[in-house]
Design an enzyme around this catalytic site. Structure first.
Site, PDB file in Angstrom:
ATOM      1  N   GLU A  35       0.804  -1.238   0.000  1.00  0.00           N
ATOM      2  CA  GLU A  35       0.000   0.000   0.000  1.00  0.00           C
ATOM      3  C   GLU A  35       0.833   1.281   0.000  1.00  0.00           C
ATOM      4  O   GLU A  35       0.610   2.180   0.808  1.00  0.00           O
ATOM      5  CB  GLU A  35      -0.954  -0.014   1.201  1.00  0.00           C
ATOM      6  N   ASN A  84       2.123  -5.311  -3.079  1.00  0.00           N
ATOM      7  CA  ASN A  84       0.711  -5.609  -2.799  1.00  0.00           C
ATOM      8  C   ASN A  84      -0.051  -4.306  -2.537  1.00  0.00           C
ATOM      9  O   ASN A  84       0.444  -3.432  -1.818  1.00  0.00           O
ATOM     10  CB  ASN A  84       0.650  -6.494  -1.541  1.00  0.00           C
ATOM     11  N   ASP A 126     -12.516 -10.025  -0.988  1.00  0.00           N
ATOM     12  CA  ASP A 126     -13.828 -10.083  -0.335  1.00  0.00           C
ATOM     13  C   ASP A 126     -14.724  -9.095  -1.075  1.00  0.00           C
ATOM     14  O   ASP A 126     -14.240  -8.108  -1.638  1.00  0.00           O
ATOM     15  CB  ASP A 126     -13.773  -9.816   1.176  1.00  0.00           C
ATOM     16  N   HIS A 143     -10.359  -5.864  -2.459  1.00  0.00           N
ATOM     17  CA  HIS A 143     -11.461  -5.662  -1.500  1.00  0.00           C
ATOM     18  C   HIS A 143     -12.548  -4.906  -2.242  1.00  0.00           C
ATOM     19  O   HIS A 143     -12.451  -3.687  -2.426  1.00  0.00           O
ATOM     20  CB  HIS A 143     -10.984  -4.828  -0.309  1.00  0.00           C
ATOM     21  N   GLU A 192      -6.463 -10.578  -1.281  1.00  0.00           N
ATOM     22  CA  GLU A 192      -7.298 -10.305  -0.098  1.00  0.00           C
ATOM     23  C   GLU A 192      -8.765 -10.205  -0.500  1.00  0.00           C
ATOM     24  O   GLU A 192      -9.502  -9.343  -0.015  1.00  0.00           O
ATOM     25  CB  GLU A 192      -6.847  -9.007   0.591  1.00  0.00           C
TER      26      GLU A 192
HETATM   27  O1  9MR Z   1      -8.010  -7.699   8.360  1.00  0.00           O
HETATM   28  C1  9MR Z   1      -7.003  -6.948   9.022  1.00  0.00           C
HETATM   29  C2  9MR Z   1      -7.539  -6.367  10.320  1.00  0.00           C
HETATM   30  O2  9MR Z   1      -7.797  -7.417  11.233  1.00  0.00           O
HETATM   31  C3  9MR Z   1      -6.544  -5.389  10.913  1.00  0.00           C
HETATM   32  O3  9MR Z   1      -7.116  -4.743  12.024  1.00  0.00           O
HETATM   33  C4  9MR Z   1      -6.147  -4.355   9.873  1.00  0.00           C
HETATM   34  C5  9MR Z   1      -5.077  -3.420  10.361  1.00  0.00           C
HETATM   35  O4  9MR Z   1      -3.836  -4.042  10.442  1.00  0.00           O
HETATM   36  O5  9MR Z   1      -5.632  -5.016   8.721  1.00  0.00           O
HETATM   37  C6  9MR Z   1      -6.563  -5.826   8.106  1.00  0.00           C
HETATM   38  O6  9MR Z   1      -5.980  -6.393   6.950  1.00  0.00           O
HETATM   39  C7  9MR Z   1      -5.601  -5.449   5.950  1.00  0.00           C
HETATM   40  C8  9MR Z   1      -4.381  -5.979   5.255  1.00  0.00           C
HETATM   41  O7  9MR Z   1      -3.358  -6.232   6.178  1.00  0.00           O
HETATM   42  C9  9MR Z   1      -3.897  -5.024   4.187  1.00  0.00           C
HETATM   43  N1  9MR Z   1      -4.937  -4.695   3.257  1.00  0.00           N
HETATM   44  C10 9MR Z   1      -6.193  -4.253   3.850  1.00  0.00           C
HETATM   45  C11 9MR Z   1      -6.682  -5.267   4.875  1.00  0.00           C
HETATM   46  C12 9MR Z   1      -8.035  -4.859   5.412  1.00  0.00           C
HETATM   47  O8  9MR Z   1      -7.927  -3.643   6.126  1.00  0.00           O
END
Ligand code: 9MR
Length: 456
Positions: free
Chosen positions: A168, A210, A278, A247, A276
């Site tokens: 990101e 990513n 969904d 997402h 990822e």
């Molecule tokens: O699903 C993850 C959530 O449990 C955490 O609180 C959050 C912050 O670290 O991250 C979420 O996963 C993210 C991923 O690491 C990167 N892309 C976006 C995902 C959804 O926010």
């Protein structure tokens, strides 16, 4: 200077496109070929994806491994895992110089016991930094980031198939610019520095960039990431893959040009992964389209959904996943499985001939027989299925010739000896045929040997 060379097995594997001609594919899979609607269609997501040499994975929260309903679905359906939070910077290095690998190691152990591939997520990110790192800047931060990359990639060396090295790093919207962050302020070259450090620490892992909102080919953010990957490839920065988080929400829907995005990145000479996935309210059409788009692009290696049940999701109120809170399959699950089963093998020229040799059966005496059917072959890997007769519960011992390595299994519960070369596969109630994918790692002639079949 960072070493961007690769281990021989890996470079061969990367160069070998994930391709096989449809005709050879049909021959090679012999009786195991899956035709649309055929009775032999695979019955789980991982097994079905494996039939085209791909994985189907999920994000895992390690704390939920104690929930047997969760773990039952995980072990049955998925052959790849990503730690949802346990490999982030704040989890692994809560205090500077003090690494905490317990939860991440537990996931890797679980994956290994089940024959699942592991995606590491993520080595460098502006978010989820521990407090000590958030307060850093300049050379001190750059060095701390590189040290984290090196330490973590070294710790997991040999156990991680793909690393999300940087996550990101680009802005949303129309600017196409890098996201402002403490890491970005250390200099524009922080991303390539992270990739070089990761390659040096684990030359055998594939290294990915990513991001989210890089699904629509027309978006400035997608174009900006594309240009970065193009630049990295042209200058020899070690990058192997791009992860599209995907997402999909109301604000960021599945775009009709998604396949163009996947194939355009792939044309730069990198693999693409859907990392990822969904989708708000889990519409069957969008899920089906995503699967079909991945199957249409030879370098699309697999799909990871961001959680198992809706109740496990980071946005559970949107019910975006394939299983409901009770662990039941949703219509989106059926759409995904059907699309995977209807998928045709990628087209192209095979780089390795199909196996000619020696399907093996074990010596008699164990109360059952095990017969090998060679499966599909790609440039870097091949599938094998084994059918057991004479017993409804059984264990079959399979030996692999190193450097070959089993990278995924389906329809059985595997355990390995300490060498990692001998797998004992036990029946798990999903029938009398199990299968597995073997990475050739430079040896394209060896084939698995069945050592024994034991009833009970
Ligand atoms: O699903 C993850 C959530 O449990 C955490 O609180 C959050 C912050 O670290 O991250 C979420 O996963 C993210 C991923 O690491 C990167 N892309 C976006 C995902 C959804 O926010």
């Amino acid at each position: 200077m960072a070493n961007s060379s690769r281990a021989p097995g890996r470079s061969r594997r990367l160069r070998a496109a994930l391709v096989v001609s449809a005709a050879v594919g049909l021959l090679a899979t012999a009786g195991a070929v899956v035709l649309p609607g055929s009775a032999s269609a695979a019955s789980t997501l991982g097994a079905s994806a494996a039939e085209s040499g791909r994985y189907f994975g999920t994000a895992v929260a390690v704390s939920r491994l104690n929930d047997s309903a969760y773990t039952t679905i995980l072990n049955r359906e998925f052959n790849q895992v990503t730690a949802e939070n346990e490999m982030k910077i704040d989890a692994l290095q809560p205090n500077q110089g003090q690494f905490n690998y317990g939860n991440a190691d537990r996931l890797v152990q679980h994956a290994r016991s089940q024959g699942m591939l592991v995606r590491g997520h993520t080595l460098a990110w502006h978010s989820q930094q521990p407090g000590w790192m958030q307060n850093m800047s300049g050379t001190t931060l750059r060095n701390a980031m590189l040290n984290h990359v090196t330490q973590v990639a070294t710790h997991f060396r040999g156990q991680i198939e793909w690393w999300d090295v940087v996550n990101e790093a680009f802005q949303d919207g129309s600017s196409g610019a890098r996201r402002d962050s403490n890491l970005q302020r250390t200099g524009n070259d922080w991303i390539e520095a992270a990739f070089r450090a990761a390659r040096q620490a684990d030359p055998n892992a594939d290294l990915c960039y990513n991001d989210y909102n890089i699904d629509n080919w027309n978006d400035a953010k997608t174009q900006a990431v594309y240009r970065m990957v193009q630049d990295f490839k042209s200058r020899g920065v070690p990058i192997d893959c791009v992860g599209l988080q995907s997402h999909f929400t109301g604000g960021s829907n599945y775009p009709s040009n998604y396949r163009t995005t996947l194939s355009s990145f792939a044309a730069l000479g990198v693999d693409v992964h859907i990392t990822e996935l969904d989708i708000r309210n889990a519409p069957t059409d969008a899920y089906r389209n995503v699967v079909n788009d991945c199957l249409a692009v030879a370098r699309c290696k697999g799909i990871t959904v961001w959680g198992i049940r809706d109740s496990d999701s980071w946005r559970s109120s949107e019910n975006p996943l394939l299983f409901n809170g009770s662990g039941q399959k949703k219509p989106a699950y059926d759409a995904v499985l059907t699309a995977l089963n209807n998928g045709t093998p990628p087209t192209g020229n095979p780089t390795t001939p199909p196996p000619t040799g020696n399907p093996t059966t074990p010596p008699p005496g164990g109360g059952c027989t095990a017969t090998v059917t060679p499966g599909q072959v790609w440039g870097d890997r091949y599938n094998t299925s084994v059918t057991v007769n004479g017993a409804s519960t059984w264990s079959v011992v399979v030996a692999i010739t190193p450097p070959q390595r089993i990278s995924a299994t389906w329809s059985g519960s595997p355990t390995w000896d300490s060498s990692g070369n001998v797998m004992t596969m036990r029946s798990n109630g999903s029938g009398n045929t199990f299968g597995f994918t073997t990475m050739m790692n430079g040896n394209s002639s060896a084939r698995p040997q069945i050592r024994s079949c034991t009833a009970g």
